[in-house]
Design a protein around this motif. Structure first.
Motif, PDB file in Angstrom:
ATOM      1  N   ARG A   7       0.862  -1.200   0.000  1.00  0.00           N
ATOM      2  CA  ARG A   7       0.000   0.000   0.000  1.00  0.00           C
ATOM      3  C   ARG A   7       0.890   1.239   0.000  1.00  0.00           C
ATOM      4  N   ASN A   8       0.574   2.162  -0.887  1.00  0.00           N
ATOM      5  CA  ASN A   8       1.371   3.375  -1.001  1.00  0.00           C
ATOM      6  C   ASN A   8       0.798   4.422  -0.048  1.00  0.00           C
ATOM      7  N   VAL A   9       1.588   4.833   0.930  1.00  0.00           N
ATOM      8  CA  VAL A   9       1.083   5.757   1.948  1.00  0.00           C
ATOM      9  C   VAL A   9       1.277   7.191   1.468  1.00  0.00           C
ATOM     10  N   THR A  10       0.166   7.828   1.134  1.00  0.00           N
ATOM     11  CA  THR A  10       0.246   9.158   0.499  1.00  0.00           C
ATOM     12  C   THR A  10      -0.579  10.203   1.241  1.00  0.00           C
ATOM     13  N   LEU A  57       8.633  11.438   2.151  1.00  0.00           N
ATOM     14  CA  LEU A  57       8.415   9.984   2.040  1.00  0.00           C
ATOM     15  C   LEU A  57       7.260   9.658   1.084  1.00  0.00           C
ATOM     16  N   GLY A  58       6.716  10.677   0.451  1.00  0.00           N
ATOM     17  CA  GLY A  58       5.705  10.414  -0.575  1.00  0.00           C
ATOM     18  C   GLY A  58       4.295  10.847  -0.229  1.00  0.00           C
ATOM     19  N   VAL A  59       4.105  11.466   0.946  1.00  0.00           N
ATOM     20  CA  VAL A  59       2.753  11.942   1.274  1.00  0.00           C
ATOM     21  C   VAL A  59       2.409  13.130   0.383  1.00  0.00           C
ATOM     22  N   LEU A 254      -1.643   7.768   7.224  1.00  0.00           N
ATOM     23  CA  LEU A 254      -0.887   7.832   8.475  1.00  0.00           C
ATOM     24  C   LEU A 254      -1.545   8.915   9.293  1.00  0.00           C
ATOM     25  N   ARG A 255      -1.530   8.756  10.610  1.00  0.00           N
ATOM     26  CA  ARG A 255      -2.077   9.805  11.469  1.00  0.00           C
ATOM     27  C   ARG A 255      -1.002  10.311  12.409  1.00  0.00           C
ATOM     28  N   LEU A 256      -1.001  11.621  12.624  1.00  0.00           N
ATOM     29  CA  LEU A 256      -0.080  12.207  13.596  1.00  0.00           C
ATOM     30  C   LEU A 256      -0.919  12.907  14.653  1.00  0.00           C
ATOM     31  N   THR A 257      -0.766  12.469  15.909  1.00  0.00           N
ATOM     32  CA  THR A 257      -1.584  13.034  16.987  1.00  0.00           C
ATOM     33  C   THR A 257      -0.953  14.324  17.504  1.00  0.00           C
ATOM     34  N   ALA A 258      -1.762  15.112  18.202  1.00  0.00           N
ATOM     35  CA  ALA A 258      -1.289  16.404  18.706  1.00  0.00           C
ATOM     36  C   ALA A 258      -0.180  16.223  19.739  1.00  0.00           C
ATOM     37  N   ASP A 259      -0.115  15.036  20.366  1.00  0.00           N
ATOM     38  CA  ASP A 259       0.978  14.789  21.304  1.00  0.00           C
ATOM     39  C   ASP A 259       2.139  14.050  20.642  1.00  0.00           C
ATOM     40  N   GLY A 260       2.177  14.131  19.316  1.00  0.00           N
ATOM     41  CA  GLY A 260       3.391  13.710  18.620  1.00  0.00           C
ATOM     42  C   GLY A 260       3.585  12.226  18.455  1.00  0.00           C
ATOM     43  N   ARG A 261       2.503  11.486  18.246  1.00  0.00           N
ATOM     44  CA  ARG A 261       2.613  10.055  17.966  1.00  0.00           C
ATOM     45  C   ARG A 261       2.126   9.792  16.552  1.00  0.00           C
ATOM     46  N   ILE A 262       2.911   8.998  15.816  1.00  0.00           N
ATOM     47  CA  ILE A 262       2.435   8.529  14.513  1.00  0.00           C
ATOM     48  C   ILE A 262       1.636   7.259  14.745  1.00  0.00           C
ATOM     49  N   LEU A 263       0.403   7.238  14.240  1.00  0.00           N
ATOM     50  CA  LEU A 263      -0.436   6.042  14.335  1.00  0.00           C
ATOM     51  C   LEU A 263      -0.583   5.450  12.937  1.00  0.00           C
ATOM     52  N   PRO A 264      -0.068   4.251  12.728  1.00  0.00           N
ATOM     53  CA  PRO A 264      -0.187   3.662  11.395  1.00  0.00           C
ATOM     54  C   PRO A 264      -1.590   3.147  11.101  1.00  0.00           C
TER      55      PRO A 264
END
Ligand code: SAM
Length: 317
Positions: A7-10, A57-59, A254-264
Motif C-alpha cells: 500500500r502506497n502511503v500518500t 516519504l511520498g505523502v 498515516l495519522r499524527l496526533t497532537a501529542d506527537g505520535r504517529i499512528l499507522p
C-alpha cells in the motif's frame, strides 16, 4: 512510500489539538478527557517539520484535524505553513464548523482547498444532545460561511447512530439538493471511553440506501466512500463503512496526533513517538510506522465494545 503489503502511503492526517469546543458523545468524554501538559504537545515547528518529512516519504494529501482544529490559536499559521510544504498537493481540514463564520475566508486564503464539516442532525435539541453543548445554528452558519468562501469541495459528515439520527437520513441526504455539498454517512466506530450508546446504536451504512430509493450509484472518486446521488442533486451521498466493510486493503493513511505520535492505523494501539525529535529521527520513525502498518484493523464491534487506548479526539478521526 510503500508498506509491507504494497500500500502506497500518500495521506497524512495531522491532529493539531485534542481539545474541542463541543463534546460529541461518540468522540470524547464530557470532561474533555485526560489533559496533557503543554510541553508534551507538538509545537507548530514540529508539526511543519513532520509534514515536510512525510512529504519527503511520498505523502501528497494533508488533512488538518483535531479535537477541533479551529480552537487552536495559531491554526491559520499552521495551515499556511503546512499547505506550502513542497510535495503537498491536496490540502483539507475537518471541523465541526461552528467557528467557520470568522475563519472560513482566512482558511481558504491560507491554502486549504477542501473542507469536511461534521453535522449529525438537523434538529436543534438533538444537536445539543449529541454535542452536549453545541447550537445547531452555529454549525449551519459555518456551512454557509464555507459555501461563501468558495472551497474546492465541501463535504458534510454525519455519524449514523441507530435510535438517534437514522430517522433523519432523508433530510440529511436532501441537503445535496439544496447546496453543492456531498453528504457522507459514517458508521459509528467503537473507540476508548466515548459513547453511552447501547448496541442498537451501531447500524450498517447500507441501511441508508433503504431510505433513499431514488439514489443511483456513482463512480468512486478515489476516496473510501461508496458514492450515490439523488436525482438533480448538486452533490453526492457517500457511505463510509469502516466496521461492516473495512477498506484496510486500500488504506493509504498515516495519522499524527497532537501529542506527537504517529499512528499507522486508527484502530491499533501501535504508536511511534516523534515529539522532540530532529528531522532525521522523525523520518526514521515515520518509515518504521509505514512499514509496520497493520494489514487490517482486526475485529471491531460496537456491541462487544472493542476499543483502542484513545478516544477519537485524541487521534483526529
Ligand atoms: N472536531 C472536528 C469535527 O467535528 O469534524 C474534527 C475532529 S473529529 C474527531 C473528526 C471526525 O471523526 C468527525 O467527522 C466525527 O464525527 C468523527 N468521529 C468521531 N468519533 C467517531 C466515532 N466513534 N465513530 C465514527 N466517527 C467518529
Amino acid at each position: 512510500m510503500e508498506d509491507l503489503y504494497g500500500r502506497n502511503v500518500t495521506y497524512l492526517r495531522l491532529s493539531v489539538t485534542d481539545r474541542c469546543n463541543l463534546r460529541c458523545r461518540y468522540c470524547m468524554p464530557e470532561d474533555g478527557g485526560c489533559k496533557r501538559e503543554h510541553e508534551d504537545m507538538l509545537t507548530e515547528d514540529e508539526m511543519i517539520m513532520a509534514v515536510s518529512v512525510a512529504a519527503s516519504l511520498g505523502v501528497r494529501k494533508l488533512r488538518i484535524t483535531g479535537g477541533e482544529p479551529l480552537v487552536k490559536k495559531n491554526i491559520l499559521s499552521i495551515c499556511e505553513r503546512a499547505c506550502a510544504v513542497p510535495g503537498i498537493t491536496e490540502r483539507a481540514i475537518t471541523t465541526n464548523g461552528t467557528l467557520l463564520p470568522a475563519l472560513a475566508g482566512p482558511l481558504k486564503a491560507a491554502g486549504i482547498g477542501r473542507i469536511n464539516i461534521s453535522l449529525d442532525t438537523l434538529n436543534e435539541e438533538k444537536y445539543r444532545r449529541i454535542t452536549r453543548r453545541g447550537e445547531l445554528k452555529e454549525a449551519l452558519n459555518g456551512i454557509d460561511a464555507a459555501l461563501d468562501a468558495g472551497f474546492e469541495k465541501i463535504k458534510i459528515n454525519a455519524v449514523l447512530i441507530g435510535g438517534f439520527n437514522d430517522d433523519e437520513v432523508k433530510d440529511l441526504a436532501e441537503l445535496t439538493l439544496k447546496m453543492p455539498v456531498d453528504v457522507r454517512f459514517i458508521e459509528l466506530m467503537p473507540m476508548y471511553d466515548s459513547g453511552d450508546f447501547g448496541p442498537e446504536a451501531f447500524i450498517k451504512c447500507d441501511t441508508v440506501l433503504e431510505k433513499l430509493p431514488d439514489a443511483v450509484p456513482k463512480e468512486p472518486d478515489g476516496g473510501v466512500a461508496r458514492l450515490f446521488a439523488l436525482p438533480n442533486a448538486l452533490g453526492n451521498i457517500g457511505l463510509i463503512s469502516p466496521v461492516s466493510a473495512h477498506f484496510c486493503g486500500a488504506c493509504n493513511r498515516l495519522r499524527l496526533t497532537a501529542d506527537g505520535r504517529i499512528l499507522p492505523c486508527l484502530h491499533s494501539d501501535d504508536e511511534y513517538r516523534i515529539k522532540g525529535m530532529n528531522e532525521d529521527e522523525m523520518r526514521e520513525e515515520m518509515r518504521k510506522a509505514i512499514l509496520h502498518k497493520p494489514k487490517w484493523h482486526g475485529e471491531m464491534s460496537y456491541a462487544a465494545r472493542t476499543h483502542t487506548r484513545r478516544d477519537m479526539n485524541q487521534i483526529g478521526g
